[in-house]
Design a protein around this motif. Structure first.
Motif, short mmCIF file in Angstrom:
data_model
loop_
_atom_site.label_atom_id
_atom_site.label_comp_id
_atom_site.label_asym_id
_atom_site.label_seq_id
_atom_site.Cartn_x
_atom_site.Cartn_y
_atom_site.Cartn_z
N ASN A 272 0.76 -1.15 -0.09
CA ASN A 272 -0.03 0.07 -0.10
C ASN A 272 0.90 1.13 -0.02
OD1 ASN A 272 -2.47 -1.43 -0.05
ND2 ASN A 272 -2.58 -1.49 2.29
N VAL A 275 2.32 1.45 -3.62
CA VAL A 275 1.23 2.17 -4.31
C VAL A 275 0.96 3.71 -3.97
CG1 VAL A 275 -1.33 2.06 -4.83
CG2 VAL A 275 0.10 -0.05 -4.71
N GLN A 276 0.97 3.92 -2.74
CA GLN A 276 0.78 5.42 -2.49
C GLN A 276 1.83 6.37 -2.81
OE1 GLN A 276 0.20 6.34 1.90
NE2 GLN A 276 -0.10 8.35 1.58
N ARG A 277 2.92 5.69 -2.98
CA ARG A 277 4.25 6.77 -3.33
C ARG A 277 4.28 6.75 -4.81
NH1 ARG A 277 8.75 5.95 -5.55
NH2 ARG A 277 8.55 3.61 -6.09
N THR A 279 1.56 6.66 -6.57
CA THR A 279 0.55 7.52 -6.92
C THR A 279 0.78 9.12 -6.74
OG1 THR A 279 -1.17 6.06 -6.14
CG2 THR A 279 -2.18 8.10 -6.24
N GLU A 280 1.48 9.30 -5.67
CA GLU A 280 2.03 10.58 -5.41
C GLU A 280 2.88 11.01 -6.72
OE1 GLU A 280 3.59 10.53 -1.61
OE2 GLU A 280 1.54 10.75 -0.55
N SER A 282 3.29 9.93 -9.62
CA SER A 282 2.08 10.23 -10.85
C SER A 282 1.29 11.53 -10.61
CB SER A 282 1.29 9.16 -10.95
OG SER A 282 0.50 9.22 -12.08
N TYR A 283 0.79 11.98 -9.60
CA TYR A 283 0.23 13.20 -9.31
C TYR A 283 1.08 14.40 -9.51
CZ TYR A 283 -2.33 16.70 -7.27
OH TYR A 283 -3.15 18.19 -6.85
N ASN A 286 1.90 14.71 -13.18
CA ASN A 286 0.78 15.21 -13.98
C ASN A 286 0.82 16.86 -13.63
OD1 ASN A 286 0.00 12.80 -14.89
ND2 ASN A 286 -1.49 12.46 -13.15
#
Length: 349
Positions: A272, A275-277, A279-280, A282-283, A286
């Motif tokens: 988890n 995945v959070q890392r 996601t951050e 990727s954000y 972006n």
């Protein structure tokens, strides 16, 4: 079929033909041991001993649970002893006893072909060895039966002791963190549990049988009742030890399950976090892309105006206007400021 005559002087080997004469005597004890109840043995049990048809059937066929049946002239007792097989399997070695007025018949029930035939004769051979050595001289069928069944109870207890050593070894592997293949280790845990449960069942049912014999056989002599009560206590002790070890093993299993659960939770937590890392990251990527796209659009507006007025076509009236150049510059600046304001409101810049 072995026919043995037991007297105060010792033990003698006799023939099947002598059985009617031997059974008619009151001063001797006759022990007939039948390794396998074939057609000849079944005929002797029926014709010479007058065995009840149901008792004869129990001697020929396999019995899956211990039992006791009292008939007018004899008592049938069916017991089981454990034998360890492949992959943790426990074989049930059947021993049938026919207790009469002055005789004991031991019939070794059908066994699995995978089992060594000597395992079925383990208890009777142990008692026979003691008698040849002069350490045992039974005077009644109950005393001889007591010696054989006591040997069976000791073998059950020895099996529990062997299983206990396996339980301790498994516990050391759990506490030491050296379980190896988890699937194989779980198999070993449940094989040990199966062995303890099998012996526990055997001893519990055997103890219940001898507890019942003390009240069922009203014509049993006091000495026989005492021996039956002692056997019931022996089997109860084996059951109690097996129960204790099974509970201990259950604690080991639960401890291992807790370790597996905690490890799975830690792995899930690490996944988890990863995945959070991602996601951050990727954000953030972006956000950078939006900024780059915004500035590219802002810079593209004046470039577009400059490109149009850089074409130098012949018929372009703006080329002859006095304020065309300042107007072009103002258009470039205004378009860029307009795009900058729009992207700023949307949070792109």
């Amino acid at each position: 079929m072995d026919v043995r005559l037991i007297t105060t002087a010792g033990i003698e080997q006799r023939t099947v033909e002598e059985l009617p004469t031997l059974l008619a005597r009151d001063d001797v004890l006759v022990w007939v041991d039948i390794p396998s109840c074939d057609a000849q043995a079944a005929q002797v049990l029926s014709e010479v001993f007058g065995l009840h048809p149901l008792a004869l059937r129990d001697c020929v066929e396999r019995n899956r649970v211990p039992k006791v049946h009292a008939y007018p002239n004899h008592v049938l007792v069916v017991l089981h002893a454990p034998e360890k097989g492949q992959r943790g399997h426990v074989h049930y070695i059947e021993l049938n006893q026919i207790i009469g007025r002055n005789y004991l018949v031991t019939v070794h029930g059908p066994i699995n072909p995978a089992v060594d035939p000597a395992a079925a004769l383990r208890e009777t051979n142990a008692v026979l060895e003691r008698m040849h050595a002069g350490r045992l001289r039974p005077a009644t069928p109950f005393e001889l039966s007591y010696a054989i069944v006591s040997a069976l109870a000791r073998n059950q207890e020895a099996y529990v002791e062997t299983a206990t050593s396996d339980v301790w070894r498994l516990e050391q592997r759990v506490t030491g963190g050296d379980v190896g293949d988890p699937e194989q280790f779980l198999t070993e845990l449940f094989q040990a549990r199966h062995g303890l449960l099998a012996v526990r069942t055997m001893s519990a049912l055997s103890g219940a049988i001898y507890g019942r014999m003390t009240t069922l056989l009203t014509n049993m002599p006091p000495e026989g009742q005492r021996l039956a009560a002692d056997l019931a206590e022996q089997f109860d002790r084996v059951r109690s030890v097996a129960d204790s070890e099974r509970e201990y093993l259950q604690g080991v299993i639960e401890f291992y399950q807790t370790i597996v659960t905690v490890r799975a939770a830690l792995v899930g937590q690490a996944q988890n976090e990863e995945v959070q890392r991602l996601t951050e990251a990727s954000y953030a990527q972006n956000e950078e892309i939006k900024k780059i796209s915004g500035w590219a659009a802002i810079l593209f507006a004046p470039t577009l105006v400059a490109a149009v007025y850089g074409m130098n076509f012949e018929y372009m009236p703006e080329l002859h206007w006095r304020g065309a150049y300042p107007a072009a510059l103002v258009l470039m600046v205004m378009s860029s400021l307009g795009l900058y304001w729009t992207f700023k409101r949307r949070g792109w810049l």
